[in-house]
Design an enzyme around this catalytic site. Structure first.
Site, PDB file in Angstrom:
ATOM      1  CB  THR A 205      -0.914   0.019   1.244  1.00  0.00           C
ATOM      2  OG1 THR A 205      -1.720  -1.146   1.188  1.00  0.00           O
ATOM      3  CG2 THR A 205      -1.794   1.245   1.271  1.00  0.00           C
ATOM      4  CB  VAL A 234     -12.973  -4.491   0.468  1.00  0.00           C
ATOM      5  CG1 VAL A 234     -12.563  -3.037   0.616  1.00  0.00           C
ATOM      6  CG2 VAL A 234     -13.720  -4.693  -0.850  1.00  0.00           C
ATOM      7  N   GLY A 257      -0.378  -2.238   6.194  1.00  0.00           N
ATOM      8  CA  GLY A 257      -0.187  -3.486   6.924  1.00  0.00           C
ATOM      9  C   GLY A 257      -1.361  -4.434   6.763  1.00  0.00           C
ATOM     10  N   GLY A 259      -4.545  -5.340   6.740  1.00  0.00           N
ATOM     11  CA  GLY A 259      -5.785  -4.580   6.762  1.00  0.00           C
ATOM     12  C   GLY A 259      -6.963  -5.317   7.360  1.00  0.00           C
TER      13      GLY A 259
HETATM   14  C1  SD4 Z   1      -4.575  -4.340   2.835  1.00  0.00           C
HETATM   15  N1  SD4 Z   1      -3.428  -2.662   4.105  1.00  0.00           N
HETATM   16  O1  SD4 Z   1      -5.252  -4.457   1.834  1.00  0.00           O
HETATM   17  C2  SD4 Z   1      -3.444  -3.337   2.837  1.00  0.00           C
HETATM   18  C3  SD4 Z   1      -2.158  -4.008   2.498  1.00  0.00           C
HETATM   19  C4  SD4 Z   1      -0.940  -3.379   3.069  1.00  0.00           C
HETATM   20  O2  SD4 Z   1       1.138  -3.615   3.920  1.00  0.00           O
HETATM   21  O3  SD4 Z   1      -0.856  -2.233   3.375  1.00  0.00           O
HETATM   22  N2  SD4 Z   1       0.064  -4.124   3.313  1.00  0.00           N
HETATM   23  O4  SD4 Z   1      -4.732  -5.039   3.835  1.00  0.00           O
END
Ligand code: SD4
Length: 341
Positions: A205, A234, A257, A259
């Site tokens: 992200t 999602v 992270g 999510g």
């Molecule tokens: C998610 N937060 O779709 C996002 C992925 C992400 O580090 O940020 N990973 O869960």
């Protein structure tokens, strides 16, 4: 005495004696995605519009497929398809636009901006978000690449490991689906959340905050989510208060992270509310992370917090250190800074 000359000299005197605000404009974003920071910085200096800057920065990452995973051709789901989530949140108007599980359209941050600017809704999802995007003039195309198809084939050949199923049969830790729910009495609730599926090699992200020189703040996110997600999933990134939050009277926060876990705690909202109660960004971000750690000690993620003075910091968990990219008037150049977790 020429009063015009006196007045102009007075204005000049005020301008020269006012301190130059070194902290704004400011662009800050997750990870060492420096080309995105650079793009947003160019935009904020030339057009002074933080929504445009966020769009430019996140679009850069989508085009570069930052880390191989923001944008098209990454994080294939169980059917091998890449789907995208994005959010744009305007702290001046408290208006937002977001899309979740967007299919077959590459420019997801721009679609989120269209939701903000051309509708009174906040979040559109799935196939019907695609229909909206196509109606707004975006191109519909396949988001797969040779690399994402290969990644998906390898996952299939590896008995569909890892995956996000639990309490189903056949055993999801050793076999592919289709799965069926196991009986109520066999559910082992303690087993529910075993190991983090996100780590330093699987983070996807870009989350960005921009403050313009009028002291307006906005935040945005763009991601292709989680590798091998169950179709329809999602993440936190398009959810206000989870992936990002901004309020001109306080500041902004963004997250990255795991999510699925993080969205249950609305960490961006919490960090902003802690700053509203007087905390500095470092402490506010740490409080948001701690709230999750109390229940999920091993979760992988980070939060960046920024106040309206342009002070910024971050906190993280589940990795050694969390890098972020930042630039403001004082720094002049995009720099990568790090907090240890
Ligand atoms: C998610 N937060 O779709 C996002 C992925 C992400 O580090 O940020 N990973 O869960």
């Amino acid at each position: 005495m020429d009063y015009n000359i006196i007045f102009c000299s007075f204005i000049l005197f005020i301008q020269l004696t006012l301190p130059v605000d070194a902290s704004v404009p400011l662009v800050i974003n997750t990870w060492a995605f420096t080309q995105a920071t650079e793009k947003a910085w160019e935009k904020i200096l030339s057009e002074h519009n933080n929504l445009e800057a966020i769009e430019a920065g996140c679009t850069k990452c989508e085009e570069l497929q930052c880390d191989g995973t923001v944008g098209y051709g990454g994080s294939p789901d169980e059917d091998g398809e890449s789907t995208l989530d994005a959010l744009m949140f305007d702290g001046k108007t408290m208006d937002m636009g977001a899309v979740g599980g967007l299919r077959r359209v590459k420019n997801v941050i721009s679609v989120a901006k269209h939701v903000l600017e051309h509708t009174e809704h906040s979040l559109l999802v799935g196939d019907l978000a695609t229909k909206f995007a196509v109606g707004m003039g975006f191109r519909e195309e396949d988001l797969s690449t040779d690399k994402s198809i290969q990644m998906w084939k390898e996952w299939k050949n590896n008995k569909c490991q890892p995956n996000f199923w639990k309490n189903v049969e056949p055993n999801p830790h050793g076999s592919c689906g289709p799965y069926k729910p196991i009986s109520e009495n066999s559910i082992n609730f303690k087993e529910n959340w075993k190991q983090p599926k996100f780590n330093s090699y699987n983070h996807d992200t870009i989350s960005m905050i921009v403050i313009d020189n009028q002291h307006n703040v906005a935040a945005g996110t763009s991601t292709n989510g989680a590798k091998y997600k169950i179709p329809g999933r999602v993440g936190d990134s398009p959810i206000p208060g989870a992936g990002a939050y901004a309020d001109n009277s306080v500041g902004a926060a963004v997250a990255t992270g795991d999510g699925d876990v993080m969205m249950r705690f609305l960490p961006s909202f919490l960090a902003v509310e802690e700053m509203r109660r007087g905390k500095r960004p470092k402490e506010a971000a740490q409080i948001a992370i701690n709230r999750i750690v109390e229940r999920y000690p091993k979760f992988f993620g980070a939060v960046i917090a920024v106040n309206m003075k342009g002070e910024y910091s971050a906190a993280c968990n589940g990795m050694k250190a969390f890098p972020f990219s930042v630039v403001n008037n004082e720094l002049q150049h995009v720099t990568v800074q790090e907090v240890s977790c």
